[in-house]
Design an enzyme around this catalytic site. Structure first.
Site, PDB file in Angstrom:
ATOM      1  CB  THR A 112      -0.939   0.014   1.218  1.00  0.00           C
ATOM      2  OG1 THR A 112      -0.201  -0.298   2.404  1.00  0.00           O
ATOM      3  CG2 THR A 112      -2.046  -1.012   1.046  1.00  0.00           C
ATOM      4  CB  SER A 113       3.085   3.107   1.286  1.00  0.00           C
ATOM      5  OG  SER A 113       3.744   4.335   1.091  1.00  0.00           O
ATOM      6  CG  MET A 114       5.416   2.040  -4.215  1.00  0.00           C
ATOM      7  SD  MET A 114       5.028   0.724  -5.403  1.00  0.00           S
ATOM      8  CE  MET A 114       3.879  -0.268  -4.436  1.00  0.00           C
TER       9      MET A 114
END
Length: 403
Positions: free
Chosen positions: A108-110
């Protein structure tokens, strides 16, 4: 910003910058200095690496902890590479992660990988003194680089995930850049309003949120990815507001773009790969040779005018798949035939789009009408009866973050 005297990380950043100058077009001297000075190891203290092969479900991951001696070298090499760094699964808290293997979950985040960051920030034409807004900053790498150029107190990020917002702010504070992250819905721009000289979205959106345009100052530039359900053919949108207040927007096909916002699920061809190999489809003649990969204007139009189609870039010959319709097309190299399977003749759709694209003058860019932010956003290239045009889909409802 406190000085960095740790020789190994300084050397790694210098090598990264040399590589980005040579292969990714890093040319802006201010941005180059920012890449040299911003300590990525502070912003990216851990990273997930995928262990499973393509198509695995659930996926096996391994979490690298940069503070652990057994992980440090692999972690340092990864965060100074051109790869996107995976930071968070399923909106998890980021202060209690344990190193080692883990199974399942969706990222969900990068962080955005280096070449895309360079392309975006150089396209923004950053200068000292500009008010900069980053929408969906994730761990804050692009935000930190922009803050190093614009100056303290001028760069702000809006992050919908509370865990990521706190994580990024904590790490940015350690860098002393004067950048801020506030929690909020990035689709609504800065929750306090205001005007910004540069607005950059790190999330792909189906159309332009009105708040983004409303918060763009005269002389300002807004850059984002317009996302569809296919990852194969993204479009980069540049919106400018003239000094007299007129809005101009240009959409350009690109080889890469940002991942779509929450609620948009990309299509994939992997699940059909074995079936296509076993049965490529029924051959038929075609006068359309496989278009070149760099015909970005064509492929951008295809993303909208033949929706829900994805390309399998790993296939030996050009293969287009409509997974939800159990349909595909496999081009034969050089013999004037194509194999098609399923209720959709995907290649016939491409033939039609190609004809329309040629009649419109083979455009590389398209104009997006944002004059009425409450109305439909229409994309056009060419004029008269041969104009190539479509309407962007509306913003999808975004689920709210669970407390």
């Amino acid at each position: 910003m406190s000085p960095d005297t740790h020789a190994p990380t300084v050397a790694r950043r210098a090598a990264m910058v040399r590589r980005l100058e040579t292969g990714s077009g890093l040319a802006d001297p201010r941005l180059r200095e920012a890449f040299l000075s911003v300590r990525r190891e502070v912003l990216l203290p851990h990273a997930y690496v995928r262990v499973s092969g393509p198509g695995a479900d659930p996926i096996d991951w391994r979490l690298l902890d940069g503070s652990h001696p057994d992980d440090r070298e692999e972690w340092l090499e990864l965060i100074h590479s051109d790869e996107s760094i995976l930071l968070q699964r399923d909106g998890e808290r980021l202060d209690t992660l344990a190193r080692g293997p883990v199974t399942g979950g969706n990222m969900t985040s990068m962080s955005t990988y280096g070449p895309a960051t360079i392309e975006a920030l150089q396209g923004m034409l950053l200068e000292p003194g500009q008010r900069y807004l980053e929408l969906g900053p994730g761990p804050g790498v692009s935000l930190a680089l922009a803050a190093a150029v614009t100056g303290p107190g001028l760069a702000t990020g809006v992050e919908r995930d509370g865990h990521m917002a706190s994580f990024a702010q904590h790490n940015l504070d350690r860098l002393g850049l004067g950048a801020a992250v506030v929690q909020g819905d990035a689709l609504e721009g800065h929750p306090a309003g205001g005007l910004f000289d540069r607005i950059h979205s790190g999330i792909g959106v189906p159309c332009v949120p009105p708040a983004w345009v409303e918060q763009l100052a005269p002389g300002g530039r807004l850059l984002t990815t317009l996302a569809t359900r296919t990852p194969s053919w993204p479009g980069q949108l540049l919106v400018t507001r003239t000094e007299t207040g007129r809005i101009e927007a240009v959409l350009t096909g690109r080889p890469r773009g940002y991942r779509p916002m929450l609620g948009y699920r990309w299509l994939h061809a992997v699940g059909h790969r074995a079936r296509i190999k076993e049965d490529p489809g029924t051959p038929r003649p075609t006068r359309l040779a496989p278009p070149t990969d760099d015909a970005y204007g064509l492929w951008l139009a295809a993303a909208y005018l033949m929706p829900n189609v994805v390309r399998d870039f790993q296939a030996e010959t050009m293969t287009l798949v409509a997974p939800e319709d159990d349909s595909w097309a496999v081009a034969s190299p050089g013999d004037g035939t194509v194999r098609v399977h399923g209720p959709r003749d995907v290649w016939a759709e491409l033939e039609d789009v190609h004809t329309r694209w040629e009649r419109a003058g083979r455009p590389d860019q398209y104009v997006v009408d944002l004059a009425d932010l409450a109305g439909p956003q229409v994309v056009t290239a060419g004029a008269g009866p041969h104009a190539l045009t479509w309407t962007l889909p509306p913003l999808a409802a975004v689920p709210r973050q669970a407390p």
